[in-house]
Design an enzyme around this catalytic site. Structure first.
Site, PDB file in Angstrom:
ATOM      1  N   LYS A 123       0.853  -1.295   0.101  1.00 59.72           N
ATOM      2  CA  LYS A 123       0.034   0.193  -0.041  1.00 59.72           C
ATOM      3  C   LYS A 123       0.743   1.341   0.021  1.00 59.72           C
ATOM      4  O   LYS A 123       0.306   2.335  -0.471  1.00 59.72           O
ATOM      5  CB  LYS A 123      -0.893   0.090   1.212  1.00 59.72           C
ATOM      6  CG  LYS A 123      -2.084  -0.976   1.242  1.00 59.72           C
ATOM      7  CD  LYS A 123      -3.198  -0.401   0.007  1.00 59.72           C
ATOM      8  CE  LYS A 123      -4.552  -1.078   0.114  1.00 59.72           C
ATOM      9  NZ  LYS A 123      -5.556  -0.627  -0.917  1.00 59.72           N
ATOM     10  N   SER A 154       0.891  -9.979  -0.727  1.00 62.59           N
ATOM     11  CA  SER A 154       0.738  -8.357  -0.669  1.00 62.59           C
ATOM     12  C   SER A 154       0.927  -7.819   0.872  1.00 62.59           C
ATOM     13  O   SER A 154       1.162  -6.608   0.699  1.00 62.59           O
ATOM     14  CB  SER A 154      -0.828  -8.062  -1.120  1.00 62.59           C
ATOM     15  OG  SER A 154      -1.723  -8.785  -0.291  1.00 62.59           O
TER      16      SER A 154
END
Length: 402
Positions: free
Chosen positions: A51, A302
């Site tokens: 992110k 992720s």
């Protein structure tokens, strides 16, 4: 509009500000899955998640005057840390709205980067609504978690790194929440290598992209509690959806047990700590949700921001799902030596006692009986059946507990 040029610009903008994460070949999972498996380790990224790429790209692309009143966002955790880190780096104030159910580790980490955290709402969507309202009141710049071209472009730099490190990649599995990550990667990869298959993975508990694609329009779907809290959104982005429609080859769903098993397997086989949202890609391979693949396959891990308390629950659940853990209820005659005899028979079945509870006072027990709850370490489903069969053959009436 997400154009490839935005991804190229993001790569240049982020080059010296983020970690170029490792792409690791996994021998154990390659053998298990029958194809070359690689992990793109964004769990090792600064702030523990991909992110930071989108947040930092968005903020560094803004004129300084737009940042003067600070930034505001909503997040289930990872985007929060990306925004907080980026704001601290650029010297601007950040306010982050997070659901009340956000794991404490993600809240503490966001505060450690200097952001003001507001806990509100039962899920991401309620926190998001509160953040948009506060945006108007504060006059701060809103940093969308996924539905902005600059954010998507920042995430797309992962695709460029994969293509650079693995020229002949055939498949890339990507987690899907709001769709910003997979949209960015798909745009980057398909521009350079249109033959590479892009496969999105959602939790069965949060299948918003899956159902939106089936209906051909954005659908709001109810949420269930999921280990993959980082990708649990009711509604995908209006900007991400058309990119996914155009470029993503397939979207598959994975169950909670598969996610738990993938987290445990990654810990055991690769020593990588990955959160539920990051482990869904491997879960798709191991469970068969993503099938019929050939060639070099990349699973994007992720993020790795998993709460310590959650780890203990996940490990137990993963071991149970993998047949490594067995819970039994057994009634014994209330005479000396009965418990010792049961322990001896369990040892003969080659199982190891982890926890044992002996109850002689329950009102539900017949007179002259005692109840034992026992938790065993086992070697898989075949061994579980051997243990159960052996104990029944030597005369025990047992109940398997979930």
């Amino acid at each position: 509009m997400l154009d490839y040029s935005l991804v190229a610009e993001a790569a240049d903008r982020l080059k010296k500000r983020i970690r170029r994460t490792e792409l690791i070949h996994s021998h154990p999972f390659s053998e298990r899955c029958g194809l070359p498996v690689y992990f793109k380790c964004e769990n090792l990224q600064r702030t523990g998640s991909f992110k930071i790429r989108g947040a930092l790209n968005f903020m560094t692309a803004q004129p300084r005057e737009k940042l003067e009143r600070g930034v505001i966002t909503a997040s289930a955790g990872n985007h929060a840390q990306g925004v907080a880190f980026s704001a601290d780096l650029l010297g601007v104030k950040a306010v982050v709205y997070m659901p009340e159910t956000t794991p404490p580790q993600k809240v503490f980490s966001t505060r450690d980067y200097g952001a003001e955290v507001v806990l509100t709402g039962r899920n991401f969507d309620e926190a998001f609504a509160a953040a948009r309202k506060a945006e108007q009141e504060r006059g701060a710049l809103f940093v969308h978690p996924f539905d902005d071209p600059l954010v998507m472009a920042g995430q797309g730099t992962i695709g460029l790194e994969i293509l650079h490190d693995l020229h002949d990649v055939a498949n890339i599995l990507v987690p899907i929440g709001g769709g910003g990550l997979i949209a960015g990667i798909a745009r980057a990869v398909k521009e350079m290598r249109p033959g590479v298959r892009i496969i999105g993975v959602e939790a069965q508990a949060a299948p918003s992209m899956h159902f939106s694609l089936l209906q051909g329009r954005i659908m709001e779907t109810p949420l269930a509690v999921s280990l993959a809290d980082g990708i649990a959104v009711k509604r995908v982005g209006k900007n991400t959806f058309p990119v996914v429609q155009e470029l993503v080859d397939e979207v598959v769903l994975v169950e909670e047990e598969a996610i738990a098993q993938a987290i445990v397997a990654l810990l055991e086989k690769t020593k990588l700590l990955v959160e539920g949202a990051g482990a869904v890609t491997l879960a798709a391979l191991l469970s068969g949700a993503a099938s019929g693949l050939s060639g070099k396959t990349v699973c994007l891990l992720s993020g790795g921001n998993i709460d310590v308390k959650t780890i203990s629950v996940v490990v137990e659940r993963g071991l149970l799902a993998a047949g490594r853990y067995l819970k039994l209820r057994v009634q014994l005659d209330d005479v000396p030596g009965s418990l010792a005899k049961l322990a001896t028979e369990i040892a003969a079945a080659k199982a190891n006692i982890s926890i044992i509870t002996h109850d002689r006072r329950s009102k539900s027990l017949p007179i002259g009986k005692t109840e034992v709850l026992v938790e065993l370490e086992t070697r898989g489903y075949e061994h579980i059946q051997e243990v159960i069969g052996y104990l029944e053959r030597v005369g025990y009436e047992i109940e398997v507990l979930k």
